[in-house]
Design a protein around this motif. Structure first.
Motif: not given
Length: 172
Positions: A100-106, A129-141
């Motif tokens: 029943g989801a119409t959206g995703v929180v990423v 789509a909702v992106l959690i601004a402080d909820g994702h990361t990566c490493s330095d390139t």
């Protein structure tokens, strides 16, 4: 209704040789989002990225296992993916629709690959789509610090591809 989609919070990325920016804070944020989702009865999906047999991230590799700091309770849907976009060749869209989801929180890792491509694909497939601004990361390139990669993607994706929300401000 929104489902929570956590991308690639696996041992090989969270605890790998290229340390992710703000990893302890991200783990705390993801756990808090799972708590919010559970309280609201929202579905929780966790993707694990795997590679071909013979690679360090082949199926069954310890590097593909979810980070032990994640507070899983057993009701989550854990699935494997082989492409940056979590919807590609996984059946995720059908599973979201079935619950029943119409959206995703990423939320999750890595910003410039998995988070970016999944946010873009969600809209193409008809999901909010909702992106959690402080909820994702990566490493330095070699070209950019992780902090700048995250800020760039927050600015680029917000609007045309997703709604950008701080974790503390999101409610399911």
């Amino acid at each position: 209704m929104y489902a929570l989609l956590i991308l690639d919070m696996q041992i090989g990325l969270v605890h790998g040789p290229d340390k992710p920016w703000r990893s302890p804070e991200l783990l705390e944020t993801v756990n808090a989002l799972m708590d919010k989702a559970r309280s609201a009865g929202a579905a929780i999906f966790l993707a694990r990225h795997i590679g071909p047999v013979g690679s360090p991230i082949e199926p069954g590799s310890p590097l593909t296992m979810l980070a032990p700091e994640l507070r899983l309770q057993g009701g989550e849907v854990v699935f494997e993916k082989r492409r940056p976009n979590a919807f590609s060749l996984t059946g995720l869209a059908d599973q979201l629709r079935a619950c029943g989801a119409t959206g995703v929180v990423v939320a999750g890792m890595k910003t410039q690959y998995y988070v970016d491509s999944t946010c873009r694909a969600a809209r193409d497939l008809g999901f909010d789509a909702v992106l959690i601004a402080d909820g994702h990361t990566c490493s330095d390139t070699p070209e950019l610090k992780a902090e700048h990669i995250v800020a760039h993607h927050n600015a680029t994706l917000a609007g045309p591809f997703c709604q950008l929300v701080q974790a503390q401000d999101w409610t399911f």
